[in-house]
Design an enzyme around this catalytic site. Structure first.
Site, PDB file in Angstrom:
ATOM      1  N   HIS A 146       0.828  -1.213   0.000  1.00 33.36           N
ATOM      2  CA  HIS A 146       0.000   0.000   0.000  1.00 33.36           C
ATOM      3  C   HIS A 146       0.853   1.250   0.000  1.00 33.36           C
ATOM      4  CE1 HIS A 146      -3.615  -2.391   1.581  1.00 33.36           C
ATOM      5  NE2 HIS A 146      -3.704  -2.201   0.292  1.00 33.36           N
TER       6      HIS A 146
ATOM      7  N   ARG B  32     -20.267   8.527 -12.935  1.00 34.49           N
ATOM      8  CA  ARG B  32     -20.898   7.202 -12.800  1.00 34.49           C
ATOM      9  C   ARG B  32     -21.576   7.159 -11.429  1.00 34.49           C
ATOM     10  NH1 ARG B  32     -15.850   5.474 -15.598  1.00 34.49           N
ATOM     11  NH2 ARG B  32     -16.411   4.139 -17.341  1.00 34.49           N
TER      12      ARG B  32
ATOM     13  N   ARG C  46     -24.595  10.577 -15.193  1.00 36.20           N
ATOM     14  CA  ARG C  46     -25.266   9.427 -15.824  1.00 36.20           C
ATOM     15  C   ARG C  46     -26.222   8.801 -14.817  1.00 36.20           C
ATOM     16  NH1 ARG C  46     -21.665   4.540 -17.988  1.00 36.20           N
ATOM     17  NH2 ARG C  46     -21.449   3.943 -15.811  1.00 36.20           N
TER      18      ARG C  46
ATOM     19  N   GLU D 126     -24.081   3.218 -26.592  1.00 37.00           N
ATOM     20  CA  GLU D 126     -23.281   2.066 -26.154  1.00 37.00           C
ATOM     21  C   GLU D 126     -23.705   0.790 -26.851  1.00 37.00           C
ATOM     22  OE1 GLU D 126     -22.358   2.501 -21.550  1.00 37.00           O
ATOM     23  OE2 GLU D 126     -24.449   2.902 -22.021  1.00 37.00           O
TER      24      GLU D 126
ATOM     25  N   ASN E 231     -16.477   1.702 -24.309  1.00 39.29           N
ATOM     26  CA  ASN E 231     -16.199   0.411 -23.655  1.00 39.29           C
ATOM     27  C   ASN E 231     -17.292  -0.592 -24.014  1.00 39.29           C
ATOM     28  OD1 ASN E 231     -14.281   1.995 -22.413  1.00 39.29           O
ATOM     29  ND2 ASN E 231     -15.385   2.154 -20.483  1.00 39.29           N
ATOM     30  N   ASP E 232     -18.529  -0.166 -23.800  1.00 39.25           N
ATOM     31  CA  ASP E 232     -19.630  -1.074 -24.129  1.00 39.25           C
ATOM     32  C   ASP E 232     -19.874  -1.140 -25.632  1.00 39.25           C
ATOM     33  OD1 ASP E 232     -20.561  -2.364 -21.808  1.00 39.25           O
ATOM     34  OD2 ASP E 232     -21.355  -0.459 -21.073  1.00 39.25           O
TER      35      ASP E 232
ATOM     36  N   CYS F  31     -16.834   9.097 -23.717  1.00 41.68           N
ATOM     37  CA  CYS F  31     -16.440   8.984 -22.312  1.00 41.68           C
ATOM     38  C   CYS F  31     -15.932   7.597 -21.964  1.00 41.68           C
ATOM     39  CB  CYS F  31     -17.591   9.375 -21.390  1.00 41.68           C
ATOM     40  SG  CYS F  31     -19.009   8.306 -21.559  1.00 41.68           S
TER      41      CYS F  31
HETATM   42  C1  PEP Z   1     -18.633   2.859 -21.621  1.00 48.95           C
HETATM   43  O1  PEP Z   1     -19.330   1.854 -21.779  1.00 48.95           O
HETATM   44  O2  PEP Z   1     -17.754   3.244 -22.437  1.00 48.95           O
HETATM   45  C2  PEP Z   1     -18.793   3.651 -20.396  1.00 48.95           C
HETATM   46  C3  PEP Z   1     -18.178   4.810 -20.242  1.00 48.95           C
HETATM   47  O3  PEP Z   1     -19.561   3.124 -19.430  1.00 48.95           O
HETATM   48  P1  PEP Z   1     -19.031   2.021 -18.392  1.00 48.95           P
HETATM   49  O4  PEP Z   1     -17.578   1.799 -18.626  1.00 48.95           O
HETATM   50  O5  PEP Z   1     -19.335   2.567 -17.050  1.00 48.95           O
HETATM   51  O6  PEP Z   1     -19.871   0.834 -18.751  1.00 48.95           O
HETATM   52 MG    MG Z   2     -21.014   1.477 -20.439  1.00 50.43          MG
END
Ligand code: PEP
Ligand code: MG
Length: 652
Positions: free
Chosen positions: A293, A400, A436, A534, A557-558, A605
């Site tokens: 840590h 988030r 969000r 997404e 990401n999604d 994002c």
């Molecule tokens: C994404 O899906 O890019 C996103 C920002 O949402 P999360 O990563 O929280 O699913």
């Molecule tokens: Mg997402």
């Protein structure tokens, strides 16, 4: 009930994920037991869980017994599967304390374990803990009950002071660590081990030391760097309790002079929690691993550190000056003038590269051909506000809100949510904040909402789908957002949209909430409503959706995992789950074109917004805002100013 599964929690159940798992397990009345390789542990005890030594990809069996056994099994299995979002990313790969270190570099220079990047040279400040009583105290059997009570009083006092420190720590990194240590200190298993030794004739101090040494030794014997580093936590907690028992005052780190190199046997997270970190130029320690840590804290505060230095503290303490390089592990005790000059030159070079980014803090970046691109912050809690503002974030591109819901066993109330959202808005005002709505689902456990088991949670009841089915969860959040909107510019976006009807339904609920607040005379404001793009459905429907909302924010990401049909958490398909795949870039392009036609802004994002190779692509496609975690902001701002938004062939 039981289930056998492979652990997907990154780097296994070390202190923080173990603490998170314990909290989750404790939210159920059922008994929860985890088995690994024939050994079992009560999942409500952080100590027992950590001692089980569960690593990523281990096969474990989860057993739950009691009234809520089914829900416990589902949610805890989901957590163990790696679906929990709040686990902090692991620090870089782990050179562990080595008893023998690399050979001599130069006459006075050798290498230790590089634990935190950077170069430092400065006067030595020895950080030594007070000596322990020798020989260890013994008591008569009849004194045992009073000694147990003395131990519990000291434990309670230590816990109170640790928790008080946890509430006042700067930065987002130290707080969860100290909270995890408080969990270890408060573990009934730890108290049982100490009481066992008191019953065997040890006084409270001796019992704490013996139990601490025993447990730390068990961690040290494990074949895993993270588990071994937890020995530090145990020593730290037992030292703190012994300190309370013996009436020790605060550690000497409080007095560290500016620019000093702290030299110690070991520095623990508890030591650091009370320390003026801004005054510390470097750490040189005999014990400690790059996964400890203390190393994590040093890295996040930019303090160079070398651990695993194989020399007694008495010898180290004779040095007047230390020069060290936390990137290579190079250390010089009492360096000569030429070495000092060399280190000072390296420090200046490093400062120059950091300073080169500093002007970008206040800059609103434009591309070379003049297009403004906003660089904003992704945050998950109020603790992330300061680092984001310090990094020059031009607002929040993604808050988030899951964490707000995950941190409490009950649903957070409308008032609690209003206060949190309002604080974010006030701190960033006049820059806009994008919040969000709850993005939770079968893939992420949250104590207050029961989710039925799903075969494909990523394709299941999550995000806006769940919220629209649960007005008891969604309406208080919408009302809280409307109330907070009175404090400054707010944008609200809805996750996981895949159908226009979902947007219509959300708008209707917002209207209902607004009317409700107005009828009750509750002050509220307005916000712009946007959606996250997404799903492939949202990307393909972007032209129609763009006529319904005020902005798009692409969650790469999604979007990547759904476009590529490649689970974002499955390393075996990581080759396909790439935001720079032509199919994903084409989806982003469709969304940008639709946004441009409708005249609404489009943000990104997801993680891609901070990736150096993606920034020119996204900006070139027409993205107006990039939002990311704080450490990437200055670098991306600079990069934006260096690119042409319009490719040469398209320039007039
Ligand atoms: C994404 O899906 O890019 C996103 C920002 O949402 P999360 O990563 O929280 O699913
Ligand atoms: Mg997402």
């Amino acid at each position: 009930m039981q289930r056998t599964l492979s652990v997907g929690v990154r780097d296994g159940l070390h202190a923080r994920p173990a603490a998170q798992l314990v909290r989750l397990a404790k939210s159920f009345t059922s008994a929860v037991v985890l088995e690994r390789g024939g050994a079992t542990a009560d999942a409500k005890s952080p100590l027992k869980l950590m001692l089980l030594g569960v690593k990523e990809a281990d096969e474990v069996t989860l057993r739950t017994t009691g009234d809520d056994a089914a829900a416990a099994l589902e949610q805890i299995a989901a957590f163990l599967g790696g679906a929990e979002a709040g686990i902090a990313p692991a620090p870089a790969a782990a050179p562990v304390i080595a008893a023998s270190v690399a050979p001599t570099l130069a006459e006075t220079g050798r290498r230790g374990v590089p634990a935190s990047d950077g170069v430092a040279v400065g006067p030595v400040h020895v950080h030594a803990h007070p000596g322990l009583p020798e020989p260890l105290g013994r008591i008569a059997p009849e004194a045992a009950p009073a000694e147990v009570e003395r131990f519990h009083t000291a434990l309670a006092d230590t816990l109170a002071s640790v928790s008080a420190r946890a509430g006042t720590l700067p930065g987002a990194d130290l707080q969860p660590i100290v909270e995890a240590l408080a969990d270890v200190a408060g573990d009934p298993e730890w108290a049982r081990l100490v009481e066992e030794r008191i019953a065997g004739g040890a006084d409270a101090v001796a019992a704490v030391l013996l139990a601490g040494t025993d447990v730390a030794g068990r961690f040290e014997a494990m074949d895993d760097a993270y588990a071994r580093a937890r020995a530090e936590d145990i020593r730290s907690v037992s030292r703190a309790v012994v300190g309370t028992l013996l009436g020790w005052t605060a550690t000497s780190l409080a007095e560290v002079p500016a620019g000093a190199i702290v030299v110690a046997d070991e520095v623990t997270a508890l030591d650091l929690s009370g320390a003026p970190l801004e005054r510390i130029a470097g750490f040189l320690c005999r014990c400690g691993a790059a996964t400890s840590h203390a190393a994590i804290v040093a890295r996040s505060h930019g303090i160079p550190a070398v651990f695993g230095w194989d020399e007694p503290l008495e010898r180290l303490a004779t040095a007047k000056v230390v020069a060290l390089d936390g990137t290579t592990g190079e250390v010089h005790l009492d360096p000569d003038a030429a070495t000092i000059a060399d280190f000072q030159a390296r420090i200046r070079a490093r400062q120059a590269s950091v300073a080169a980014l500093a002007p970008y803090r206040t800059i609103s970046p434009r591309t070379r051909d003049g297009r403004a691109v906003t660089v904003a912050a992704n945050i998950g809690s109020l603790r992330d506000i300061d680092p984001a503002l310090e990094a020059g974030a031009e607002g929040v591109g993604l808050f988030r809100t899951e964490l707000v819901f995950m941190e409490t066993a009950e649903l957070p109330s409308e008032d609690q949510q209003t206060a949190i959202y309002r604080e974010v808005i006030e701190r960033f005002r006049p820059r806009p904040v994008t919040i969000r709505t709850l993005d939770i689902g079968g893939d992420k456990p949250i104590p207050a909402i029961a989710f039925a088991p799903e075969d494909n949670p990523f394709l299941g009841w999550r995000g806006v789908r769940m919220c629209l089915d649960r007005p008891d969860v969604f309406l208080p959040q919408i009302r809280a957002l409307l109330r907070a909107a009175a404090a400054g510019p707010l944008r609200v976006m809805v996750p996981m949209v895949s159908d226009i009807d979902e947007v219509h339904a959300v708008k209707a609920l917002i209207d209902t909430c607004r009317a409700d607040l107005a009828a009750r005379g509750v002050a509220h404001g307005r916000f712009d409503l946007g959606i996250m793009v997404e799903t492939p459905a949202a990307a393909l429907l972007a032209p129609a959706l763009a006529r319904e909302v005020a902005f798009f924010s692409i969650g790469t990401n999604d979007l990547t995992q759904y476009v590529m049909a490649a689970d974002r958490t499955n390393r075996q398909v990581a080759r396909l789950c790439r935001p720079d795949h032509p199919a994903v870039i084409e989806a982003v392009r469709l969304v940008c074109v639709a946004a441009a036609v409708a005249g609404i802004p489009v943000a990104v994002c997801g993680e891609a917004a901070a990736r150096a190779e993606m920034v020119p692509i996204l900006v070139g496609l027409g993205v107006d805002e990039l939002s990311m975690s704080a450490p990437a902001i200055l670098r991306v701002k600079k990069q934006v100013t260096e690119i042409w938004a319009v490719p040469p062939e398209a320039r007039p």
